[in-house]
Design a protein around this motif. Structure first.
Motif, PDB file in Angstrom:
ATOM      1  N   GLU A  31      50.820  13.126  40.269  1.00 38.05           N
ATOM      2  CA  GLU A  31      51.371  13.392  41.607  1.00 38.05           C
ATOM      3  C   GLU A  31      51.631  12.077  42.336  1.00 38.05           C
ATOM      4  N   LYS A  32      50.657  11.201  42.282  1.00 38.75           N
ATOM      5  CA  LYS A  32      50.765   9.920  42.998  1.00 38.75           C
ATOM      6  C   LYS A  32      51.999   9.149  42.530  1.00 38.75           C
ATOM      7  N   ILE A  33      52.198   9.111  41.222  1.00 45.77           N
ATOM      8  CA  ILE A  33      53.338   8.370  40.666  1.00 45.77           C
ATOM      9  C   ILE A  33      54.653   9.042  41.052  1.00 45.77           C
ATOM     10  N   LEU A  34      54.719  10.369  40.851  1.00 49.09           N
ATOM     11  CA  LEU A  34      55.971  11.084  41.122  1.00 49.09           C
ATOM     12  C   LEU A  34      56.352  11.021  42.609  1.00 49.09           C
ATOM     13  N   PHE A  35      55.361  11.213  43.493  1.00 47.54           N
ATOM     14  CA  PHE A  35      55.692  11.281  44.923  1.00 47.54           C
ATOM     15  C   PHE A  35      55.869   9.897  45.540  1.00 47.54           C
ATOM     16  N   SER A  36      55.304   8.869  44.904  1.00 51.12           N
ATOM     17  CA  SER A  36      55.563   7.511  45.392  1.00 51.12           C
ATOM     18  C   SER A  36      57.054   7.209  45.282  1.00 51.12           C
ATOM     19  N   ILE A  37      57.696   7.800  44.254  1.00 58.80           N
ATOM     20  CA  ILE A  37      59.112   7.530  44.009  1.00 58.80           C
ATOM     21  C   ILE A  37      60.008   8.528  44.751  1.00 58.80           C
ATOM     22  N   THR A  38      59.611   9.816  44.753  1.00 60.46           N
ATOM     23  CA  THR A  38      60.497  10.836  45.328  1.00 60.46           C
ATOM     24  C   THR A  38      60.163  11.166  46.785  1.00 60.46           C
ATOM     25  N   GLY A  39      58.994  10.707  47.266  1.00 63.94           N
ATOM     26  CA  GLY A  39      58.581  11.056  48.633  1.00 63.94           C
ATOM     27  C   GLY A  39      59.001  10.021  49.650  1.00 63.94           C
ATOM     28  N   GLY A  40      58.202   9.880  50.689  1.00 67.46           N
ATOM     29  CA  GLY A  40      58.496   8.920  51.756  1.00 67.46           C
ATOM     30  C   GLY A  40      58.844   9.626  53.061  1.00 67.46           C
ATOM     31  N   LYS A  41      58.901   8.837  54.107  1.00 66.03           N
ATOM     32  CA  LYS A  41      59.138   9.373  55.456  1.00 66.03           C
ATOM     33  C   LYS A  41      60.471  10.127  55.526  1.00 66.03           C
ATOM     34  N   GLY A  42      60.443  11.287  56.198  1.00 63.43           N
ATOM     35  CA  GLY A  42      61.664  12.076  56.362  1.00 63.43           C
ATOM     36  C   GLY A  42      61.908  13.066  55.225  1.00 63.43           C
ATOM     37  N   LYS A  43      61.143  12.946  54.130  1.00 69.47           N
ATOM     38  CA  LYS A  43      61.319  13.866  52.990  1.00 69.47           C
ATOM     39  C   LYS A  43      60.421  15.106  53.158  1.00 69.47           C
ATOM     40  N   VAL A  44      60.909  16.223  52.615  1.00 68.41           N
ATOM     41  CA  VAL A  44      60.169  17.476  52.718  1.00 68.41           C
ATOM     42  C   VAL A  44      59.936  18.049  51.317  1.00 68.41           C
ATOM     43  N   PHE A  45      58.704  18.501  51.051  1.00 66.75           N
ATOM     44  CA  PHE A  45      58.350  19.161  49.790  1.00 66.75           C
ATOM     45  C   PHE A  45      57.971  20.604  50.120  1.00 66.75           C
ATOM     46  N   ILE A  46      58.609  21.554  49.431  1.00 62.28           N
ATOM     47  CA  ILE A  46      58.341  22.966  49.714  1.00 62.28           C
ATOM     48  C   ILE A  46      57.645  23.594  48.503  1.00 62.28           C
ATOM     49  N   SER A  47      56.632  24.419  48.771  1.00 58.75           N
ATOM     50  CA  SER A  47      55.858  25.018  47.683  1.00 58.75           C
ATOM     51  C   SER A  47      55.480  26.456  48.027  1.00 58.75           C
ATOM     52  N   ASN A  48      55.004  27.213  46.996  1.00 58.59           N
ATOM     53  CA  ASN A  48      54.320  28.469  47.339  1.00 58.59           C
ATOM     54  C   ASN A  48      53.037  28.079  48.077  1.00 58.59           C
ATOM     55  N   THR A  49      52.173  27.291  47.441  1.00 59.84           N
ATOM     56  CA  THR A  49      51.075  26.639  48.161  1.00 59.84           C
ATOM     57  C   THR A  49      50.763  25.338  47.433  1.00 59.84           C
ATOM     58  N   LEU A  50      50.777  24.240  48.153  1.00 61.70           N
ATOM     59  CA  LEU A  50      50.416  22.952  47.568  1.00 61.70           C
ATOM     60  C   LEU A  50      48.905  22.905  47.411  1.00 61.70           C
ATOM     61  N   PHE A  51      48.453  22.455  46.250  1.00 62.55           N
ATOM     62  CA  PHE A  51      47.025  22.193  46.050  1.00 62.55           C
ATOM     63  C   PHE A  51      46.627  21.010  46.940  1.00 62.55           C
ATOM     64  N   ASP A  52      45.333  20.863  47.245  1.00 64.01           N
ATOM     65  CA  ASP A  52      44.965  19.848  48.259  1.00 64.01           C
ATOM     66  C   ASP A  52      45.288  18.408  47.853  1.00 64.01           C
ATOM     67  N   THR A  53      45.099  18.044  46.556  1.00 63.89           N
ATOM     68  CA  THR A  53      45.463  16.662  46.168  1.00 63.89           C
ATOM     69  C   THR A  53      46.983  16.486  46.185  1.00 63.89           C
ATOM     70  N   THR A  54      47.701  17.567  45.889  1.00 65.81           N
ATOM     71  CA  THR A  54      49.168  17.495  45.874  1.00 65.81           C
ATOM     72  C   THR A  54      49.672  17.247  47.291  1.00 65.81           C
ATOM     73  N   ARG A  55      49.167  18.031  48.226  1.00 69.72           N
ATOM     74  CA  ARG A  55      49.531  17.835  49.623  1.00 69.72           C
ATOM     75  C   ARG A  55      49.131  16.432  50.097  1.00 69.72           C
ATOM     76  N   ALA A  56      47.930  16.006  49.723  1.00 68.38           N
ATOM     77  CA  ALA A  56      47.447  14.694  50.176  1.00 68.38           C
ATOM     78  C   ALA A  56      48.358  13.577  49.656  1.00 68.38           C
ATOM     79  N   ASN A  57      48.802  13.675  48.398  1.00 66.19           N
ATOM     80  CA  ASN A  57      49.696  12.648  47.854  1.00 66.19           C
ATOM     81  C   ASN A  57      51.077  12.678  48.497  1.00 66.19           C
ATOM     82  N   ILE A  58      51.558  13.873  48.834  1.00 63.74           N
ATOM     83  CA  ILE A  58      52.839  14.002  49.537  1.00 63.74           C
ATOM     84  C   ILE A  58      52.728  13.353  50.918  1.00 63.74           C
ATOM     85  N   GLU A  59      51.679  13.711  51.642  1.00 60.27           N
ATOM     86  CA  GLU A  59      51.514  13.193  53.001  1.00 60.27           C
ATOM     87  C   GLU A  59      51.227  11.690  52.986  1.00 60.27           C
TER      88      GLU A  59
END
Ligand code: PLP
Length: 457
Positions: free
Chosen positions: A103-131
């Motif tokens: 998650e950390k690797i993928l979201f470091s590249i695809t995430g960032g300010k202004g980006k939105v990730f939509i899920s059925n429910t994000l697991f807590d580490t997944t949400r934490a890495n996105i945020e």
């Protein structure tokens, strides 16, 4: 029909430790009423998590010996890569030390300010890495998924209308990806239907949004599809899993769940450029691309586990174990999540301890009572884990006050589960005597891991 039995026999055993009620009262007091602070030797049946707690098979242990620890180009990596490629149909396979590293690797590249990730429910580490990347995470689980005790076959599904609305509101160019968590861990291990995956994929394709799977429990999800979605009744679980992955642009995986490994994970991708960027990060955070954060022996154990988990006798026994415990509890009138999830049984603590207000953490009170009564360790998923404070310092409680009993894979037998049911039912009969909980010390983030508490007498 015969009893559904454990589809294995036992070659190595691990003793578990008995304590008396008086000892447990003292041990829990010393642990400040926080079961994360107990020593696992003081636990009889440990249902804290199903993560990394699986029993490995004799084949996996043989694989551990065969593991080749060459720094680069190890045959263990190629065996691992071939299995993951065949399962996911994805050409770029990146090993990591566990799910959150992917998650950390993928979201470091695809995430960032202004980006939105939509899920059925994000697991807590997944949400934490996105945020942590500066992006926003949005959960859109279907309406049925919000009501723990009302049964429905696919309570992990995403709300498709809400997805379309959210894409409109946020603007498709701002949506980094849609992530489907199968099964929906934070929503009670409830499955997602193939129909829902197809609908969500179609919406993503229309809008040019990448579709990812958080695949930790892909095999449990595929088995639920087989038994609950008519079209798939005669299909193999393997082909169902392959179809699930066929809709995805990529996936993240924790091998500590459905790969029966004690550590490990991976990232699988279709996009060559993205894979290259991920590998560039991998080298500085995890390791060389042919071992990631793992030893060669771990890669072997994962490769073998990913094949074993697709055994339908195993999955039948696995899903039946949760149902079996759930049915016993329903019969005794215990408020429990319905239907049973794939990896855990959830008690509704708000109903179970209706004399304890949410400010006194009924979920944690129940967790403590289960340990004191029977040495069973489980975890609160309620206001201790997710509660916040408002500006006046008043608790803003979580929507649900649940207690999760996660069942490690291939570890406990039916009599262990019978014992757990007896303990829960005993606690239920004596529930009026259970006191609430007060927090005396807490950390600003993820407080449930370290909080110190006391009983309100
Ligand atoms: C466990 C889990 C993760 C994170 O994996 P780790 O191996 O614990 O880092 C991510 N998503 C889901 C749904 C999980 O259950």
């Amino acid at each position: 029909m015969h009893t559904i039995i454990e589809p294995f026999r036992i070659k190595a055993v691990e003793p578990i430790h008995f304590t008396t009620r008086e000892q447990r009262e003292l041990l829990l007091k010393e642990a400040h009423y926080n079961t994360f602070l107990l020593k696992s030797d003081d636990v009889l049946i440990d249902l804290l998590t199903d993560s990394g707690t699986s029993a490995m098979s004799s084949d996996q242990w043989a694989g551990i010996m065969r593991g080749d620890e060459s720094y680069a180009g190890s045959p263990s990596f190629f065996r691992f890569e071939a299995v993951v490629k065949e399962l996911t149909g994805m050409p770029f396979i990146i090993p990591t030390h566990q799910g959150r590293a992917s998650e950390k690797i993928l979201f470091s590249i695809t995430g960032g300010k202004g980006k939105v990730f939509i899920s059925n429910t994000l697991f807590d580490t997944t949400r934490a890495n996105i945020e942590f990347s500066g992006a926003e995470g949005i959960d859109l689980v279907c309406e049925e998924g919000k009501h723990p005790t009302i049964p429905a076959p696919f309570k992990g599904n995403m709300d498709v209308e809400a997805l379309e609305r959210t894409i409109q509101e946020k603007g498709k160019e701002h949506i980094a990806m849609v992530i489907m968590t199968v099964t929906n861990n934070s929503g009670g291990g409830q499955p997602v239907s193939m129909g829902n995956i197809r609908s969500v994929k179609a919406i993503c394709a229309q809008n040019g949004i990448p579709f990812y799977i958080d695949a930790c429990r892909f095999a449990e999800n595929a088995y639920f599809i087989k038994i609950r979605e008519e079209e798939f009744a005669d299909k193999s679980v393997e082909s169902i899993a392959q179809e699930m992955f066929s809709y995805a642009d990529g996936c993240t995986m924790s091998a500590k769940k459905d790969a029966f490994a004690n550590i490990g994970g991976f990232l699988a991708l279709h996009d060559k450029d993205l894979a290259q960027q991920c590998r560039n990060l991998l080298v500085i955070t995890e390791g060389f691309p042919t071992y990631g954060g793992l030893a060669g022996r771990d890669l072997e154990a994962i490769a073998i586990g990913l094949r074993e988990v697709l055994d339908e006798h195993y999955l039948q026994y696995r899903i039946r174990s949760m149902e079996y415990l759930t049915e016993k509890l329903i019969k005794a009138g215990v408020p429990v999540m319905q239907p049973a999830g794939g990896h855990a049984v959830y008690l509704d603590a708000k109903q179970f301890l209706d004399h304890i207000p949410v400010e006194q953490y009924p979920g944690q009170a129940l967790v403590c009572a289960l340990y004191i009564t029977g040495g069973v360790r489980c975890v609160e998923i309620g206001s201790l884990m997710f509660g916040k404070y408002d500006d006046a310092g008043k608790l803003v409680p979580a929507t649900l006050e649940l207690v999760r009993l996660a069942i490690p894979r291939r570890v406990y037998t039916q009599s262990h589960i019978d014992y757990v049911a007896e303990v829960i039912i005993e606690v239920y009969k004596n529930r009026k005597a259970i006191p609430g909980i007060r927090i005396v010390e807490e950390a600003p983030l993820l407080r449930h891991f370290t909080a110190k508490m006391e009983l309100i007498r």
